[in-house]
Every structure is written in C-alpha cells, then in structure tokens.
Scaffold this motif. Structure first.
Motif, PDB file in Angstrom:
ATOM      1  N   VAL A  59       4.901  -3.559 -13.269  1.00  0.00           N
ATOM      2  CA  VAL A  59       5.345  -4.559 -12.299  1.00  0.00           C
ATOM      3  C   VAL A  59       6.805  -4.893 -12.557  1.00  0.00           C
ATOM      4  N   ILE A  60       7.597  -4.867 -11.496  1.00  0.00           N
ATOM      5  CA  ILE A  60       8.993  -5.290 -11.581  1.00  0.00           C
ATOM      6  C   ILE A  60       9.152  -6.464 -10.612  1.00  0.00           C
ATOM      7  N   THR A  61       9.489  -7.618 -11.155  1.00  0.00           N
ATOM      8  CA  THR A  61       9.682  -8.813 -10.342  1.00  0.00           C
ATOM      9  C   THR A  61      11.167  -9.153 -10.355  1.00  0.00           C
ATOM     10  N   TYR A  62      11.727  -9.332  -9.168  1.00  0.00           N
ATOM     11  CA  TYR A  62      13.155  -9.599  -9.014  1.00  0.00           C
ATOM     12  C   TYR A  62      13.403 -11.052  -8.634  1.00  0.00           C
ATOM     13  N   SER A  63      14.544 -11.534  -9.071  1.00  0.00           N
ATOM     14  CA  SER A  63      15.098 -12.794  -8.590  1.00  0.00           C
ATOM     15  C   SER A  63      16.560 -12.500  -8.310  1.00  0.00           C
ATOM     16  N   GLY A  64      16.857 -12.201  -7.041  1.00  0.00           N
ATOM     17  CA  GLY A  64      18.203 -11.747  -6.702  1.00  0.00           C
ATOM     18  C   GLY A  64      18.462 -10.395  -7.343  1.00  0.00           C
ATOM     19  N   VAL A  65      19.529 -10.289  -8.142  1.00  0.00           N
ATOM     20  CA  VAL A  65      19.872  -9.026  -8.803  1.00  0.00           C
ATOM     21  C   VAL A  65      19.232  -8.908 -10.181  1.00  0.00           C
ATOM     22  N   HIS A  66      18.584  -9.950 -10.680  1.00  0.00           N
ATOM     23  CA  HIS A  66      17.941  -9.932 -11.983  1.00  0.00           C
ATOM     24  C   HIS A  66      16.474  -9.511 -11.829  1.00  0.00           C
ATOM     25  N   SER A  67      15.918  -8.922 -12.901  1.00  0.00           N
ATOM     26  CA  SER A  67      14.528  -8.480 -12.821  1.00  0.00           C
ATOM     27  C   SER A  67      13.877  -8.533 -14.195  1.00  0.00           C
ATOM     28  N   GLU A  68      12.542  -8.479 -14.181  1.00  0.00           N
ATOM     29  CA  GLU A  68      11.772  -8.336 -15.411  1.00  0.00           C
ATOM     30  C   GLU A  68      10.705  -7.276 -15.176  1.00  0.00           C
ATOM     31  N   ASP A  69      10.386  -6.522 -16.223  1.00  0.00           N
ATOM     32  CA  ASP A  69       9.368  -5.474 -16.181  1.00  0.00           C
ATOM     33  C   ASP A  69       8.162  -5.906 -16.994  1.00  0.00           C
ATOM     34  N   LEU A  70       6.980  -5.724 -16.441  1.00  0.00           N
ATOM     35  CA  LEU A  70       5.737  -6.042 -17.129  1.00  0.00           C
ATOM     36  C   LEU A  70       4.799  -4.847 -17.027  1.00  0.00           C
ATOM     37  N   TYR A  71       3.997  -4.640 -18.073  1.00  0.00           N
ATOM     38  CA  TYR A  71       2.965  -3.602 -18.077  1.00  0.00           C
ATOM     39  C   TYR A  71       1.633  -4.276 -18.376  1.00  0.00           C
ATOM     40  N   VAL A  72       0.643  -4.033 -17.519  1.00  0.00           N
ATOM     41  CA  VAL A  72      -0.670  -4.649 -17.675  1.00  0.00           C
ATOM     42  C   VAL A  72      -1.726  -3.564 -17.521  1.00  0.00           C
ATOM     43  N   HIS A  73      -2.737  -3.590 -18.409  1.00  0.00           N
ATOM     44  CA  HIS A  73      -3.851  -2.650 -18.344  1.00  0.00           C
ATOM     45  C   HIS A  73      -5.131  -3.373 -17.996  1.00  0.00           C
ATOM     46  N   SER A  74      -6.004  -2.674 -17.303  1.00  0.00           N
ATOM     47  CA  SER A  74      -7.322  -3.218 -16.976  1.00  0.00           C
ATOM     48  C   SER A  74      -8.298  -2.930 -18.107  1.00  0.00           C
ATOM     49  N   ALA A  75      -9.495  -3.431 -17.930  1.00  0.00           N
ATOM     50  CA  ALA A  75     -10.605  -3.029 -18.791  1.00  0.00           C
ATOM     51  C   ALA A  75     -10.917  -1.568 -18.473  1.00  0.00           C
ATOM     52  N   THR A  76     -11.690  -0.934 -19.317  1.00  0.00           N
ATOM     53  CA  THR A  76     -12.069   0.451 -19.078  1.00  0.00           C
ATOM     54  C   THR A  76     -13.475   0.519 -18.477  1.00  0.00           C
ATOM     55  N   ILE A  77     -13.705   1.581 -17.704  1.00  0.00           N
ATOM     56  CA  ILE A  77     -15.058   1.831 -17.180  1.00  0.00           C
ATOM     57  C   ILE A  77     -15.394   3.299 -17.416  1.00  0.00           C
ATOM     58  N   ILE A  78     -16.664   3.584 -17.535  1.00  0.00           N
ATOM     59  CA  ILE A  78     -17.142   4.971 -17.581  1.00  0.00           C
ATOM     60  C   ILE A  78     -17.750   5.250 -16.213  1.00  0.00           C
ATOM     61  N   TYR A  79     -17.212   6.252 -15.534  1.00  0.00           N
ATOM     62  CA  TYR A  79     -17.692   6.575 -14.194  1.00  0.00           C
ATOM     63  C   TYR A  79     -18.960   7.422 -14.286  1.00  0.00           C
ATOM     64  N   ASN A  80     -20.014   6.960 -13.640  1.00  0.00           N
ATOM     65  CA  ASN A  80     -21.262   7.706 -13.518  1.00  0.00           C
ATOM     66  C   ASN A  80     -21.660   7.745 -12.059  1.00  0.00           C
ATOM     67  N   SER A  81     -21.819   8.952 -11.547  1.00  0.00           N
ATOM     68  CA  SER A  81     -22.167   9.102 -10.116  1.00  0.00           C
ATOM     69  C   SER A  81     -23.630   8.827  -9.874  1.00  0.00           C
TER      70      SER A  81
END
Length: 143
Positions: free
Chosen positions: A121-143
């Motif tokens: 995620v990059i959030t801007y305020s005018g010409v300034h910005s901040e970068d954030l990284y966020v992860h979800s929980a994990t899942i095991i996919y079963n059809s």
C-alpha cells in the motif's frame, strides 16, 4: 516483599515485550497485523482471502487519514512453494481520496496449496508518501 515486587515487574515486562512482536515470515504469518501509530497518512489496512466456488477470492481495504490525497495498492495472491512465498496472481488499484477497496478472484488454485495475500500500500499526501506491507492469514485450498 522486594523479591515479590521484582518478580511481578519482571512478569509484566515479559508480557509487554510479547505484545510488541512484529512480523514472522513463513506459513505462520500473523492473522491481522495492525498498522502502527507512526503512520502518517494511513488509518487501517486489512487484507484477506477465502474460497469462492472453484477459486480463491482475495481483497484489500485501505482507510487513509484526512490528509491522505491518493491511495495505491498492489495486491498479490501468494502460494507457499518449496519453502518460499511465490506470487500467483496480482491486482492493483489507485484512487484519489481516503478509501480504497480492491477485490479479485483467482480461478485456478492448486488443491492442497497454502495461500496468503500480500498488500503493498502506498498512501500519498500531496507529494509525500508512505509504503506499507500487510499479509493476510494463510489458508489451505481444498476443492
């Protein structure tokens, strides 16, 4: 009495230190890591995923502070392969304003595969910005 007080203080400090754990790479990533107080332009970022019929749906919601002027998200669906997280799908979105919602469906997950999302995620305020990284929980996919 001094010994009891010392032990109580040590126990309290131990619990405080546990509350400050940040991030663990690998299949046991935190479920909903919280955004820190030091963020200048972002209030909250959440990302998640789940089974959607024969695919996986994944999403990200971003709420900026009143001084946020633009939000940009690169949302990756990742699968754990050979000891590392590998990108299998990606969606991106950019909005002018303080809220962003992005959603996508990955139609061909591997049965038994371990999945998570990573939001850059990059959030801007005018010409300034901040970068954030966020992860979800994990899942095991079963059809």
């Amino acid at each position: 009495m001094r010994k009891i007080v010392s032990i109580l203080i040590a126990v309290c400090l131990s619990f405080c230190m546990i509350g400050f754990s940040a991030y663990a790479e690998g299949p046991s990533s935190p479920t909903n890591p919280e955004i820190g107080i030091n963020n200048l332009y972002t209030v909250n970022v959440s990302t998640g995923l789940g089974k959607a019929g024969s695919g996986i749906n994944y999403n990200c919601d971003v709420f900026g502070k009143p001084n946020a002027t633009r939000i940009q998200v690169f949302l990756y669906l990742q699968r754990f392969v050979n000891g590392a997280w590998t990108d299998v799908d990606m969606v991106s979105k950019s909005v002018t304003g303080q809220t962003l919602f992005v959603y996508d469906i990955y139609p061909s997950p591997v049965n038994g595969g371990l999945y998570r999302t990573e939001a850059h995620v990059i959030t801007y305020s005018g010409v300034h910005s901040e970068d954030l990284y966020v992860h979800s929980a994990t899942i095991i996919y079963n059809s």
